[in-house]
Structures are given as structure tokens and as C-alpha cells.
Design an enzyme around this catalytic site. Structure first.
Site, short mmCIF file in Angstrom:
data_model
loop_
_atom_site.label_atom_id
_atom_site.label_comp_id
_atom_site.label_asym_id
_atom_site.label_seq_id
_atom_site.Cartn_x
_atom_site.Cartn_y
_atom_site.Cartn_z
N GLU A 60 -1.77 -7.40 -4.43
CA GLU A 60 -1.71 -7.89 -3.06
C GLU A 60 -2.30 -6.80 -2.17
O GLU A 60 -2.28 -5.64 -2.52
CB GLU A 60 -0.26 -8.18 -2.65
CG GLU A 60 0.55 -6.97 -2.16
CD GLU A 60 0.81 -5.91 -3.22
OE1 GLU A 60 0.76 -6.24 -4.42
OE2 GLU A 60 1.05 -4.75 -2.86
N SER B 1 -2.65 10.31 4.97
CA SER B 1 -2.69 9.42 3.82
C SER B 1 -4.00 8.65 3.66
O SER B 1 -4.33 8.21 2.57
CB SER B 1 -1.53 8.42 3.89
OG SER B 1 -1.56 7.73 5.12
N LYS C 164 -3.69 5.49 -2.00
CA LYS C 164 -3.41 4.31 -2.83
C LYS C 164 -3.91 4.47 -4.27
O LYS C 164 -3.31 3.97 -5.21
CB LYS C 164 -4.06 3.06 -2.21
CG LYS C 164 -3.42 2.61 -0.90
CD LYS C 164 -2.05 2.02 -1.13
CE LYS C 164 -1.47 1.42 0.15
NZ LYS C 164 -0.04 1.05 -0.03
#
Lengths: 225, 405
Positions: free
Chosen positions: B121, B387, B99
Site C-alpha cells: 500500500e 527521513s 522506506k
């Protein structure tokens, strides 16, 4: 036309939409409401307001045909800006249904012609940056915004978002051609419901009383202008 | 959907309308249109500005810790007895997932645009933590919208965000999960247009977000390509990544889309199963319009959006990025799905064989590697995007495995 995810709406309309969906409301049933209304009132304009997805899933062509047949005059679909005109706006216009566009405080003079281009019926000026039914607009700012819009269009200009009381309606009616009230009416409905969320004998009166008071405010505003 | 014609290149989207085939677009209220047009212009200038790119590279190296390793998973490979499996170690990034790649770029862009207030969000909290982290690093105000249900079940990440100085707003509207957090972020943005930058966490939302986030995440695939060249002297044969919104997947896939020899697999969350409650938008949804773009969505027959279910909060979103929707329809990427149960199994296998506890999201991709690698020859080079790391999932897994903490 209720939607699960009304991204431009404040708490009152969000809750109203969820109540309607919980009660089994569908686009099909909304069109039936229009038909029933039209059976005894051929003149009052009817505008359907909502979001694109339920219409897209219903089928744009089918929706426009049924809406036309039911007696719908106009559409306000919040998540379809001019950039997406070929989705619904242009097909609606070709069916003779007005596509009413929202102009906002962020719509500058450079962008305004694009926003007004395929607009029909009236222009809906959004009085605040924000969602429906929360902030109260600055009426002086609104008045100058309405004047600006009127330099660009001959269509009537109606103003909404945050209009809650007859006094607000009067202030806006001094300069605009129409006043849009949504959240305050939906909130009046909510307050009249019983514990299970059903309408009570007082529901219709709660709405008509508020509408009468708002309309009186509009007349006062007009007379003073 | 009917197949769309195959293009000369799979890497040219989005087009000038912000579309990938019929997907994508700019389905937003008028108030936001001028803002996303400004963003598009600012990004177009920034991405070709050597000083912007140099600043981003420096932070990638010294703050995030890039490049992330491409690691040969020797024991997993032996165990499976087929393809040679490599892990792209995005879980080693600062904040513990991919991220941060996206957030770094968007925060630098926000600074360049003079925006002082950042909103985001978050579902599981990984994007919220990454955003709160970069806002702390650059002294920006940070407000994170998180569904009230997710606030309750992801308490450690809520605490992390608060420690980092962010305000966490529990969203009480709708179903009180990720999609409602996104609605609420959009409502905030529409209200605070002058000073606020909306840092979207995945390859969804109105154009130009899906393109911006993809470009910023493509560092994953670019590095993988170079690292595989160095390790094996050639391209990989297959790629696997989990897909919720799909940002880690598109980041790995995009640099390989025109390398036709590379088979590409996205893995959606099948939840309790494809015939039960799940979060697999392509397998179980249909094209519709939500959150500014057209894509595959979970919905009922009336076009009302349905809640997904996945054991992994990060995959628990009823949509998927529009570029994935298009890559599915043109047949370039194959979308598979893994159930909660398969992900839980993969979570344990990777932990025990490689000493790496994966995020439950990434475990969905690992689950399909466990299924596909044994069927491939020993010279098949398979890359899976790891990830995120699984620390955040430890309490939930302990409960599930009957070992409450």
C-alpha cells in the site's frame, strides 16, 4: 453492523456499509432493530455480523448486555481470530451468546481444533480465499471441505462467500447444513433504491423474492442429496 | 489512558501475543491467520541467520548507500543559538527516504519464503516507489495499491512506480486514500494467499509486522549511536522524528529506549490545528482496532474511522504504530505535533540554511527542532531524523507559496 473499513468484504458490502453509515446507522440503532423484530418474532435466530472496533468503542460488556437483552443469539466478528478470544468470544459465550467462527480454505487440520474450540451455534465455512461476494466457489472443493469440517465437529456447517444464485445454493445445500448469502441480498437492495439511495416500494419484495428463490434452491439441493 | 507500569526494559516487545502493553495484536480474518503465523516463523529464522543478515548488509552498502551520514547542521545550529543539531541523512538513501530500509529486508524475506508476487500500500508513494524498486532489482511481480485521490495528487511517484515495472491500482473504495489502500491490499492478500507477500510500509498492521518493520528500520538508530559516539564521544541528549505510522521514528528511537538520559520526541501531524482537521492519532484519537492491530485511531463516537488531514500525504493516516501507542502510555516517548503551517516554515528554513530540501513529513520534525533547540544549552546534542527528501513535494510547495511551476 456497518463499519467504515470492512477489510474482508467485497464491493457490495463495502458500499452497503457506507450507505448505512451515511443514513445515520449506529450500533445502538442496530440493537433497536433487533428489539423491534423480537417484539413480534421470538423464534427466528438473530446473528449480528461486523467488525470489532464499533463494539470495542461501544464497550464489550455494555454491548453484550444490551445484545442479550434485545434478543441477539449469535455474533460473527470477522477480525477476531481465536488468538484474540479473550476480547469478545469468551465474554459472549459466558453471556450465552454464540460466537460463530469462520473456518477458511487456509485453516489446515493442525489449526482447525483451535478454530473450533470456542465456536458455538454453527461453523461458518468460507468457500473461497477472498472477500465476500466476488469469486464463485468450486462446489466440489467446498463439498470435500465440509466433509473435513464434519470430521472435526458435531456443529452444523454453513457455507458462504460468493453464493449468488439459487443454483449455487442448491449445490452447497447438497452437503452443508446451511447456506449464507449476503452480498447478493445487499446488491438486490441497492438495485431497488431510488436516486437518493432511499428504499422504494419494491425494496422489500426484491429481497423476499430472492430469499424465496434461494430457499427453494436449498430445498432442491437437499432433496437431491 | 491510565499509565501502565514501567518495565525493566523498553525494548523487549512485542510479547508472544504480538502486543506492546494493550496495543498491537492480530486482529485479522481467519484466512490471513495462517499466513501471518508463517511469516512470524520465517522471520524468526531469518533474523538469526548470518547468511540472511550478510546479504542484507551487502545490499545496504552497495544498493541503498548505507550508512547514511550523521551531519552536523552548523548554520541551523548558529541560527537557532542553542542545542547542537545533527541531521540523520536518511534522505540520501536510494529512492530518497528511509522506506527502502524496510522494503529491502521484507523483499529478501519474501524471496526466502519463495513468494513471487509482492503487494504494497502507499500514500504519498514513497513506500510504493521503494517496493517497486526492490521488485525491479530482484525480478518480482509488484502490485501497489494507492487511493485514487492520492494517485491524482502524487502523479510523479505514480509514474516512477510504472517506470519500475509495477502495476499501480487506484483504490476507489471508502475515502480513496491511504487507509483504503491498506484495506484493498489486505483484500488482495486474502484472495491471493498462495504466492503473495504483503510488504507493509510502516510499523502497523497485525503482528509480526510492527516488530519486523521496527527491526529493519533500527539500522537508523544503531548507526546514529555509533556515529554520535565517534563525533562527540557520547550519547545524544535528544531525538526528534516525525510520526505517521511511525517507522522512521521507531527506527531512530528503538536503540536508545533504554538509554534513559536520552529524551525522545515523536512529532505527529497537526494538520490545520489540533482543534481542527488533523492526523494526530495520539493527540486527537483514542485506542481502537483497525488494520490488524489495536492502537490510537482517529474515529467518531461510534467507532467509525475518520479521515485525517495533513499537508504531508505520508503522515495522512488515521492511526499510529502500536509500539508508539505503548511508548506514549508508559511515558518513555513524548509525542508533540506540528501544524501544516509550521511544517511549511521548517521546509523553507532548512532549505535556505543548509541547502537540504526536506520531505514535508520530515519538515514536521524540523519544525519542533526550531522550537526546542533555542531553549537548550550549547552542549546539548540534538538529533533529528531527516527521513526523506523534498523533491516529491516541490509542485505542492510551489503552489502553496504562490509560485506555481
Amino acid at each position: 453492523m456497518p463499519f467504515t473499513d470492512p477489510m474482508a468484504d467485497g464491493p457490495a458490502i463495502q458500499a452497503g456499509g457506507l450507505r448505512a453509515l451515511k443514513g445515520g446507522e449506529t450500533l445502538e440503532k442496530t440493537l433497536h432493530l433487533v428489539r423491534d423484530f423480537r417484539a413480534h418474532d421470538a423464534d427466528t435466530p438473530i446473528i449480528l455480523m461486523g467488525y470489532y472496533n464499533p463494539i470495542y468503542i461501544f464497550g464489550v460488556e455494555r454491548f453484550l448486555a444490551e445484545a442479550k437483552d434485545a434478543g441477539v443469539d449469535g455474533l460473527i466478528v470477522v477480525d477476531l481470530p481465536p488468538e484474540e478470544d479473550d476480547e469478545l468470544c469468551l465474554p459472549a459465550l459466558s453471556q450465552g451468546i454464540a460466537f460463530i467462527r469462520l473456518a477458511t480454505p487456509t485453516t489446515d487440520d493442525a489449526r482447525l481444533p483451535a478454530v473450533l474450540k470456542n465456536t458455538a451455534g454453527f461453523v461458518y465455512y468460507v468457500s473461497v480465499t477472498g472477500v465476500t461476494g466476488v469469486a464463485t466457489p468450486d462446489f466440489n472443493v467446498v463439498a470435500s471441505a465440509v466433509s473435513r469440517l464434519k470430521r472435526h465437529t458435531s456443529l452444523p456447517v454453513a457455507v458462504g462467500f460468493g453464493v449468488k444464485t439459487p443454483e449455487h445454493a442448491a449445490a452447497i445445500a447438497a452437503g452443508a447444513d446451511g447456506v449464507v448469502v449476503g452480498s447478493a441480498l445487499v446488491e438486490a437492495v441497492r438495485q431497488s433504491l431510488d436516486g437518493e439511495g432511499r428504499a422504494t416500494p419494491g425494496t422489500v419484495k426484491a429481497v423476499t423474492d430472492l430469499v424465496s428463490a434461494l430457499a427453494a434452491g436449498v430445498r432442491r439441493g437437499r432433496a437431491a442429496a | 489512558m491510565t499509565a501502565q507500569p514501567e518495565p525493566n526494559s523498553f525494548r523487549t516487545g512485542a510479547d508472544e501475543r504480538g502486543r506492546f502493553g494493550i496495543y498491537g495484536g492480530r486482529f485479522v480474518a481467519e484466512t490471513l491467520m495462517p499466513l501471518i503465523l508463517d511469516l512470524e516463523k520465517a522471520y524468526a529464522e531469518a533474523k538469526d541467520d548470518p547468511s540472511f543478515l550478510a546479504e542484507m548488509r551487502a545490499h545496504q552498502t552497495h544498493y541503498i548507500g548505507r550508512p547514511s551520514p550523521l551531519y552536523f547542521a552548523e548554520r541551523l545550529t548558529e541560527h537557532l543559538g542553542g542545542a547542537k543539531v545533527y541531521l540523520k541523512r536518511e534522505e540520501l538513501n536510494h529512492t530518497g527516504s528511509h522506506k527502502v530500509n524496510n522494503v529491502l529486508g521484507q523483499i529478501l524475506l519474501a524471496r526466502r519464503m519463495g513468494k513471487k508476487r509482492i503487494i504494497a500500500e502507499t500514500g504519498a508513494g514513497q513506500h510504493g516507489v521503494a517496493t517497486a524498486t526492490l521488485c525491479a532489482r530482484f525480478g518480482l511481480e509488484c502490485v501497489v495499491f494507492m487511493g485514487a485521490v492520492d494517485v491524482a495528487r502524487q502523479a510523479p511517484n505514480v509514474f516512477r512506480m510504472k517506470m519500475l515495472g509495477a502495476t499501480v491500482v487506484p483504490v476507489q473504495s471508502g475515502a480513496k486514500t491511504l487507509k483504503d489502500a491498506m484495506n484493498e491490499a489486505l483484500r488482495d492478500w486474502v484472495t491471493n494467499v498462495a504466492d503473495t507477500f504483503y510488504c507493509i510500509g510502516t510499523v502497523a498492521g497485525p503482528h509480526p509486522y510492527p516488530t519486523i518493520v521496527r527491526d529493519l528500520q533500527s539500522v537508523i538508530g544503531d548507526e546514529t549511536k555509533a556515529q554520535m559516539q565517534e563525533a562527540e564521544g557520547r550519547l545524544p541528549d535528544s531525538l526528534f522524528a516525525c510520526v505517521g505510522g511511525g517507522s522512521n521514528a521507531i527506527g531512530l528511537f528503538h536503540p536508545f529506549l533504554d538509554d534513559r538520559s536520552v529524551e525522545i520526541f515523536g512529532v505527529e501531524a497537526a494538520g490545520f490545528g489540533l482543534d481542527k482537521l488533523n492526523a494526530a492519532s495520539i493527540a486527537g484519537g483514542q485506542p481502537g482496532v483497525l488494520h490488524g492491530n489495536r492502537t490510537y485511531l482517529l474515529m467518531d463516537k461510534d467507532g467509525q474511522i475518520e479521515e485525517g488531514h495533513s499537508i504531508s500525504a505520508g503522515l495522512d493516516y488515521p492511526g499510529i504504530g502500536p509500539e508508539h501507542a505503548w511508548l506514549n502510555d508508559v511515558g518513555r516517548v513524548t509525542y508533540l505535533s506540528a501544524t501544516d503551517e509550521e511544517a511549511v516554515e521548517a521546509f523553507q528554513v532548512l532549505s535556505k540554511l543548509e541547502g537540504i530540501i526536506p520531505a514535508l513529513e520530515s519538515a514536521h520534525a524540523i519544525a519542533k527542532v526550531l522550537e526546542h533547540a533555542p531553549k537548550r544549552p550549547k552542549d546539548h546534542l540534538m538529533v533529528v531524523n531527516l527521513s526523506g527528501r523534498g523533491d516529491k513535494d516541490v509542485p505542492q510547495m510551489a503552489d502553496r507559496l504562490g509560485m506555481p511551476l
